[in-house]
Motif scaffolding. Sequence first.
Motif, PDB file in Angstrom:
ATOM      1  N   VAL A   1      44.634  33.127  43.341  1.00 27.15           N
ATOM      2  CA  VAL A   1      44.265  34.544  43.463  1.00 27.15           C
ATOM      3  C   VAL A   1      43.064  34.825  42.562  1.00 27.15           C
ATOM      4  N   LEU A   2      42.026  35.403  43.151  1.00 27.45           N
ATOM      5  CA  LEU A   2      40.850  35.848  42.396  1.00 27.45           C
ATOM      6  C   LEU A   2      40.899  37.368  42.314  1.00 27.45           C
ATOM      7  N   ARG A   3      41.006  37.883  41.081  1.00 33.81           N
ATOM      8  CA  ARG A   3      41.147  39.324  40.885  1.00 33.81           C
ATOM      9  C   ARG A   3      39.862  39.862  40.248  1.00 33.81           C
ATOM     10  N   ILE A   4      39.258  40.862  40.884  1.00 39.91           N
ATOM     11  CA  ILE A   4      38.021  41.481  40.401  1.00 39.91           C
ATOM     12  C   ILE A   4      38.314  42.922  40.039  1.00 39.91           C
ATOM     13  N   ASN A   5      38.099  43.283  38.776  1.00 38.28           N
ATOM     14  CA  ASN A   5      38.250  44.659  38.299  1.00 38.28           C
ATOM     15  C   ASN A   5      36.878  45.321  38.219  1.00 38.28           C
ATOM     16  N   PHE A   6      36.783  46.523  38.774  1.00 35.19           N
ATOM     17  CA  PHE A   6      35.506  47.242  38.793  1.00 35.19           C
ATOM     18  C   PHE A   6      35.505  48.360  37.754  1.00 35.19           C
ATOM     19  N   LYS A   7      34.299  48.767  37.383  1.00 34.07           N
ATOM     20  CA  LYS A   7      34.150  49.909  36.478  1.00 34.07           C
ATOM     21  C   LYS A   7      34.531  51.183  37.232  1.00 34.07           C
ATOM     22  N   THR A   8      35.272  52.040  36.545  1.00 36.33           N
ATOM     23  CA  THR A   8      35.757  53.263  37.187  1.00 36.33           C
ATOM     24  C   THR A   8      35.397  54.481  36.359  1.00 36.33           C
TER      25      THR A   8
END
Length: 1024
Positions: free
Chosen positions: A574-581
């Motif tokens: 699993v590749l998890r990408i967190n974005f700026k919010t």
Amino acid sequence: MSNASVKLDETTFFNRLQRIFEHYRQKPELWGGVDSFVSAGGLLDSESEFDSPKSTVLGIWLLGYEFTETIMFFNKDVVHFYTNTKKVNILQPLVEKNKAMVQIHDHSKISKEDFLKRVNPGKKVGIIAEDRTKLKGQRMSDWFQELDNRTDFEKIDITAAIANLFVVHTGTEVNFLKLSGSIVSLALKRNFKTSMEGTIEDDKKKPHRQFADDVEEYVNNYKKKASKDDVVETAFNPIIQSGAGNYDLKSIGATSDGNDLHFGTIIAQLGVRYNGYCSTIARTYMVGPSNAEEADYNLLVEVYQNVLKNLKIGNKMNTIYKSARSLVEKTKPSLLPHFLDHVGYALGVTPCQTEYMINEHIEQVISSNMTICIHVGFKDVPDPSQSDIKKQSYSLLVADTFLIHSDNQQPPTALTNGKMNYEECSYTLDDEDDDEEMKENSHSNHSQSNIDIDSEVRLTRTREKQGEIQNAEDLRKKRQEEILAKKQSEFKKRGKSNDDSEQVEHLTMDEKLANGEVYSYKSVSDYPKELKRNKVMVDHKRETVLFPINGTHVPFHISTIKNVSKADENDYTVLRINFKTMQQNFGQSYAPAKMFPHATFIKEISLKSKNPENLSTALRLIQESRKRVTQRERDIHTHGEEVQQGDLILTRGANKPARLPDVYIRPGKKQIGTLECHENGLRFVPQREVKGSTGKQDILFSNIKHAFFQSATNKDIVVLLSFHLHSPLMIGKKTFLDIQFYTEVVEEYHNITGRFRQSTSEMESMEEERRERALKNKLNREFKAFSNKVEEKGNLEFESPYRDLEFAGTPYRSSVMLAPTVNCLVSLSEYPVFVLPLDEVEIVNFERIKLGLKNFDIVFVLKDYNKPVVSVNIIPIQKLDDIKNWLNQMEIKYFEGVANLAWANILKTIRDDRANWDPWSADKGWNSFLNLDDGQDDDDPEDNEEDDYNPSEDDGDESEDYNSEQDTDDDDEYAVDDDSDEGVDWDEMEKDAEKSDRRAREKRGDYSDEENEGKQPAKKRQKK
């Protein structure tokens, strides 16, 4: 003039002929509506040496040679030459190239009457009236007689039109003017000024005429450096003058006599012609000037600035002169009789156009693309305060050449450059016994070329006369008051609106993203061609990651990604990408969310795959791209944004580029190569490519802000050239503002003699030292010679550190030696280098200035309040007075205090209230909280007593960290004194300590102590 020795430049001829016809068609009002015009070429009157007739100048400009006994008749788009058989043969190639524009007529085959019939003169014929008085010879007399006898056409004087043709320039002509300006500026600086200073230092006798001959020889040497088709020569004989009663301040035409140079007021006026286009410069140098002469010189510089300010398109020349004269009348009326009758003139093809003199009579207007020489001066001003009879009157002159642009929004460009401020043009003679080896870098820029010369008479510039005030500190404070008053005056004149223009704030990547300056693609057609279905694609060129979502690739700019991680779940990766919010760390607002508060932001994307290799590769590529962008943003914050340089124009053909072999470049991996000087920049070429090295590196002259030359001395084993850039260059994966090229003398010596060879005797050791010293001098000369060539090619000026003013300090992590240059404070021997341009500094604050401390700190506050302050720490207290004196010379306001201030908070407060900020106001500026005397004398007596306590020499300035376990009695005594006001005994202090410990344990959930077992509050137990 033999046929074999004359070869006409056909391309130049037709270009300039076309320019004449265009000028004739575009400005008919200047030409008087003539149908044709004629220019005669005859023998010159001997008295016309410095004021050649327009016809002769026109012929030389058009053909490249002086054609005597030749008539040029211009009719619409054709020029007719009427000359002898010999010159007909020379001109014949022009006819063969374009018969429609050039026709030739032989004296021996056609009469003057028939010639005038063939050229069809029309009803109005333009003539140059001055030809009658300035040209001689029987053929010219016959020609003028023929014109007088003709009554079928009207004769109109076109002298003004020809003059205008010669003072308005475009295209390659501007380049020739710039080159002539550069050469004449170097001739003044490199040849005359250096020679003059050497003559004064050595107390020698040298006549004015010899100085002039030396300058002429220096200019003639450029013929060897220029291409064979270029012509470099002096525009007039160099004019060198000194001594009362010997000054002639004409525009041109004065001469250098045979008298010896007098060590008083010295005037040098030089001119250079490059391919027919002239530039002029003049400077006055004062040795031992009086206060009156200093004041008059400063007024002259103000007049110069006044004229420059009024050099605007449309302004009349007599109006410019009257403005300058009124300034003199208002400031010092007694100087009006000595003020010159002009303040400038137009020039170009000739060194002076008398029709365009800036005086009270000429009403010509300034027009675009004109070249103007500002020429201001005072003549024969009496000075009874001087005892030397040759100093009892003086003259002052300053001149520079400027190019007027096509609109008034852009100020005129200086084609010549030379420092004119009083400090650079005034000298005093101080007799000193100088038994030490003469330091390479004195306050004179030109002493660098005399590294091994000792001198009993040192020539030093002075701003203030030492000895007038015995107390040095009072003198410094007085100077600081003057600087403050000057800063206040300048701030009021400039106004707050202009002051804000210096504040440049770099946007962050997030702010650029919110403003739309940063984006991935404008349309789907810009997507990479190599996209694969259901695979993550990282586009490094566009700094974008394309994620497969519902069978379509969706782009996300790399700056939108907060972090990325990979994990294994059963059979999947699993590749998890967190974005700026909306909200970032520590409550910081995300710029796009702030600009678009109602938008919805994606927080996270997860991708699953049974093939771990694909997602691992994607993870690596995303992290590399994020690291590269983050590093670039960090570099921009530190150095400014990288600007793509133009292309380097290589020097080819017979003129090989100047080379400096066997040098290293830093930063980057250590590699040896050759530094080359080309047409518009430098190129470093490594001897062999090293993995991870910089490879070829180009630096354009236009990107060099400051250039430095530092020679190897007894202390430094490195000789180097260092360049501080306007815009940083990318080397490897980082950007750098400072690039160096250097050679280590010891390493070079080992390469020559054998690295592992050791001396076996004292004699051999001495011989090795001699050889090493000789090598050091050789490398110094090679680097200096190369820097001179770079100065000539790139119109740069290399600065060198003043070693006599250097001091130790810590700008980064380690202590280095720092030294001032003309315009900067630098430390160049170790990398990273430290370069602080002084024109960016607003104030200086000395911190930790307290009795008993051996070191202090310096904080440089920059004019751009968005930039952090620059600190140099741990400077020996013995250097404090020297640094203050240097700052006074540079006219920088300084303050001092006992504490280190929180400058980040101070600058933030100033930025938040810029509208009300006046930096030089007593109640709203720096003086409101930075005061020279605050905290120096009002310390608490007990604090002074404690500061005086010095149990050992090793304590030094570590007194705050002093550990006194071995001196408990003394410390207890001080502790009782300090706590006597509280009245707290030991039992109460123990109870307070136990309560504090218990609260701390409860806060962190630690109930392991026996005395606290079972006493946890119910709320705590429920949480557990």
